[in-house]
Design an enzyme around this catalytic site. Structure first.
Site, PDB file in Angstrom:
ATOM      1  N   ASN A 142       3.621  68.300 -45.167  1.00  0.00           N
ATOM      2  CA  ASN A 142       3.137  67.225 -43.574  1.00  0.00           C
ATOM      3  C   ASN A 142       4.159  66.413 -43.593  1.00  0.00           C
ATOM      4  O   ASN A 142       4.243  65.936 -42.562  1.00  0.00           O
ATOM      5  CB  ASN A 142       2.133  66.320 -44.786  1.00  0.00           C
ATOM      6  CG  ASN A 142       2.461  65.690 -45.541  1.00  0.00           C
ATOM      7  OD1 ASN A 142       3.063  66.818 -46.320  1.00  0.00           O
ATOM      8  ND2 ASN A 142       2.513  64.845 -46.018  1.00  0.00           N
ATOM      9  N   GLU A 240       3.733  62.756 -56.795  1.00  0.00           N
ATOM     10  CA  GLU A 240       2.707  61.353 -55.335  1.00  0.00           C
ATOM     11  C   GLU A 240       2.243  62.203 -54.392  1.00  0.00           C
ATOM     12  O   GLU A 240       2.474  63.146 -54.363  1.00  0.00           O
ATOM     13  CB  GLU A 240       4.861  61.756 -54.722  1.00  0.00           C
ATOM     14  CG  GLU A 240       4.009  60.758 -53.181  1.00  0.00           C
ATOM     15  CD  GLU A 240       3.424  60.847 -52.037  1.00  0.00           C
ATOM     16  OE1 GLU A 240       2.001  60.264 -52.049  1.00  0.00           O
ATOM     17  OE2 GLU A 240       3.882  61.690 -50.923  1.00  0.00           O
ATOM     18  N   CYS A 274       0.507  60.462 -46.677  1.00  0.00           N
ATOM     19  CA  CYS A 274       0.255  59.943 -47.934  1.00  0.00           C
ATOM     20  C   CYS A 274       0.043  58.404 -47.515  1.00  0.00           C
ATOM     21  O   CYS A 274      -0.929  58.054 -47.977  1.00  0.00           O
ATOM     22  CB  CYS A 274       0.347  60.380 -48.759  1.00  0.00           C
ATOM     23  SG  CYS A 274       1.804  59.942 -48.665  1.00  0.00           S
ATOM     24  N   GLU A 443      10.419  57.245 -56.750  1.00  0.00           N
ATOM     25  CA  GLU A 443      11.483  58.673 -56.224  1.00  0.00           C
ATOM     26  C   GLU A 443      11.937  57.470 -54.804  1.00  0.00           C
ATOM     27  O   GLU A 443      11.857  56.577 -54.828  1.00  0.00           O
ATOM     28  CB  GLU A 443      10.991  59.581 -54.950  1.00  0.00           C
ATOM     29  CG  GLU A 443      10.080  60.552 -56.514  1.00  0.00           C
ATOM     30  CD  GLU A 443       9.083  61.711 -54.750  1.00  0.00           C
ATOM     31  OE1 GLU A 443      10.205  62.940 -55.354  1.00  0.00           O
ATOM     32  OE2 GLU A 443       8.435  61.976 -54.653  1.00  0.00           O
TER      33      GLU A 443
END
Length: 464
Positions: A142, A240, A274, A443
């Site tokens: 994505n 993630e 997301c 992150e």
């Protein structure tokens, strides 16, 4: 669903990369075998030892040079992203620029990767941050460029080697970045891209005993599989995973501003994000007015050729993703629908669903497409209950003029990244990660490099 890793075994020698806007094959890419992964790990381990031994100033200089070379090829990378991922040209330029900025930011941390001096009796105690070794980064389709860089840039800056496995549908920008790294002067084999199937290439990375850490972005289901496989080797992971983020609009907000910001909060990247604010929670006393104002904004979104500067939303990544999204939106459901092109390509119109129960699949599962649901709430406590009534906890937004309410609700919503009167979730200089089933670890941000280090404690006696 953004997985670059799957455990459904299939033998392939190459992957066809499709243009999502046309459905046509644009390139064929060889698939990396398990044996080739093993050889790549050996090469990376050798390169990493030399890289870790280099002076910090030299590592920083090379990473800045890598950033400069990416900047020189910004438009090329952006156009490649448009072709392989169907991203709008504006988004693709931002993504290439984000890779550049991440490399620059990480380079600034190389010479500031400091340990500590801890007061002790009888001597001197210091800590040293040492690189882990070889890092496996498994990136999704994505946001192929920036998310790959989220793991790669700080890992390299901390003195590690990186093996990047891109998603099967979007390997082209990753392969080009590896070429640019060599052009910038990074040591050979330090940063390698290994395209291939998740159940072969990705699995080989996860299971390899000499890969010290896996950084994975994708579905919660596959993230759990990676975590289980890594546990057997005590391998570190950063995960993630999925999201179903709320957009909470209170009656005391600037309603027009909240409405204006809503369409692209879940339509950006065709909803394949997301952090998409796909659960719009609106206080009941302004619910009808919110929908009235929202309809023109949804219906006017320009969906089409992603290379056109005027396009706001492009296609979905694949036929499989298109069918998945369609499964959440039966024709009989009420709502607001925009338009999308007919013909070839993987197109789905902007869609807002209303009159759903909070536990309806489209309201609580990650659709990963240009679909949002609008649900009413009565008061602050009800809004918080609805916001937290999901297994995910990645992101979210709160719209209110009341500063006290903004703070209370921010503290109460179980999510890792919240915005007040904004939908901005990701900055490379601030931490990013999720609660609950949305992942493990953080992150980006000022501590990104330390996630790729081991802390060594050294005591030096001063006793005579």
């Amino acid at each position: 669903m953004r997985d670059a890793l799957s455990y459904t075994h299939h033998e392939v020698t190459h992957h066809e990369v499709l243009n999502p806007a046309t459905g046509q094959v644009i390139e064929t890419v060889p698939a990396t075998t398990a044996a080739e992964v093993d050889a790549a790990v050996a090469r990376a381990a050798k390169a990493q030892r030399g890289w870790a031994a280099a002076a910090p100033a030299d590592r920083a200089r090379l990473l800045r040079r890598f950033a400069a070379v990416v900047d020189e090829h910004l438009e090329e990378l952006a156009l490649l992203e448009v072709r392989e991922a169907g991203h709008t040209i504006g988004n693709a330029r931002w993504e290439a620029g984000n890779v550049r900025d991440l490399l620059d930011f990480a380079a600034g941390g190389v010479e500031r990767l400091n340990g500590r001096q801890i007061p002790v009796a009888g001597g001197l105690d210091i800590t040293i941050l040492e690189p882990l070794g070889v890092i496996g980064v498994i990136a999704p389709w994505n946001f192929p460029m920036p998310i790959a860089a989220w793991g790669t840039a700080p890992a390299l800056a901390a003195g590690n080697a990186v093996l990047l496995k891109p998603a099967e549908t979007t390997p082209l920008t990753a392969l080009r970045l590896a070429e640019l790294a060599l052009e910038a002067g990074l040591p050979e084999h330090l940063f390698q891209v290994l395209p291939g199937a998740g159940d072969v290439t990705g699995n080989a990375l996860v299971e390899h005993p000499s890969v010290a850490k896996i950084v994975f972005t994708g579905s919660t289901r596959v993230g759990k599989q990676i975590m289980a496989k890594s546990a057997d080797r005590l391998k570190r992971v950063t995960l993630e995973l999925g999201g179903k983020s709320p957009n909470i609009v209170f009656a005391d907000s600037d309603l027009e501003a909240a409405v204006a910001a809503t369409p692209m909060s879940f339509l950006d990247n065709s909803g394949q994000d997301c952090c998409a604010r796909s659960r719009v929670l609106v206080q009941r006393c302004v619910y009808d007015r919110f929908l009235e104002l929202l309809a023109p904004g949804i219906e006017s979104v320009v969906v089409g050729d992603p290379s056109d500067e005027k396009t706001q939303m492009g296609p979905l990544i694949s036929q499989a993703q298109l069918e998945r999204v369609r499964g959440y939106v039966p024709e009989e459901l009420k709502g607001i629908r925009g338009t999308a092109p007919d013909g070839p390509g993987f197109w789905f119109p902007p869609t807002v669903l209303t009159d759903l129960e909070p536990d309806a699949p489209a309201a609580c599962e990650e659709v990963f497409g240009p679909v949002a649901v609008v649900l009413p709430f009565e008061d602050e406590a009800h809004a918080i209950r609805l916001a937290n009534a999901t297994e995910y906890g990645l992101s979210g937004s709160i719209w209110t003029r009341d500063v006290g309410r903004a703070i209370r609700v921010s503290r109460a919503v179980a999510a890792g990244n919240l915005s007040v009167n904004s939908h901005s979730s990701v900055r490379y200089w601030t931490p990013f990660g999720g609660y609950k089933q949305s992942g493990l670890g953080r992150e980006l941000g000022p501590d990104a490099l330390t996630a790729f280090t081991e802390t060594k404690n050294v005591f030096i006696s001063t006793e005579a």
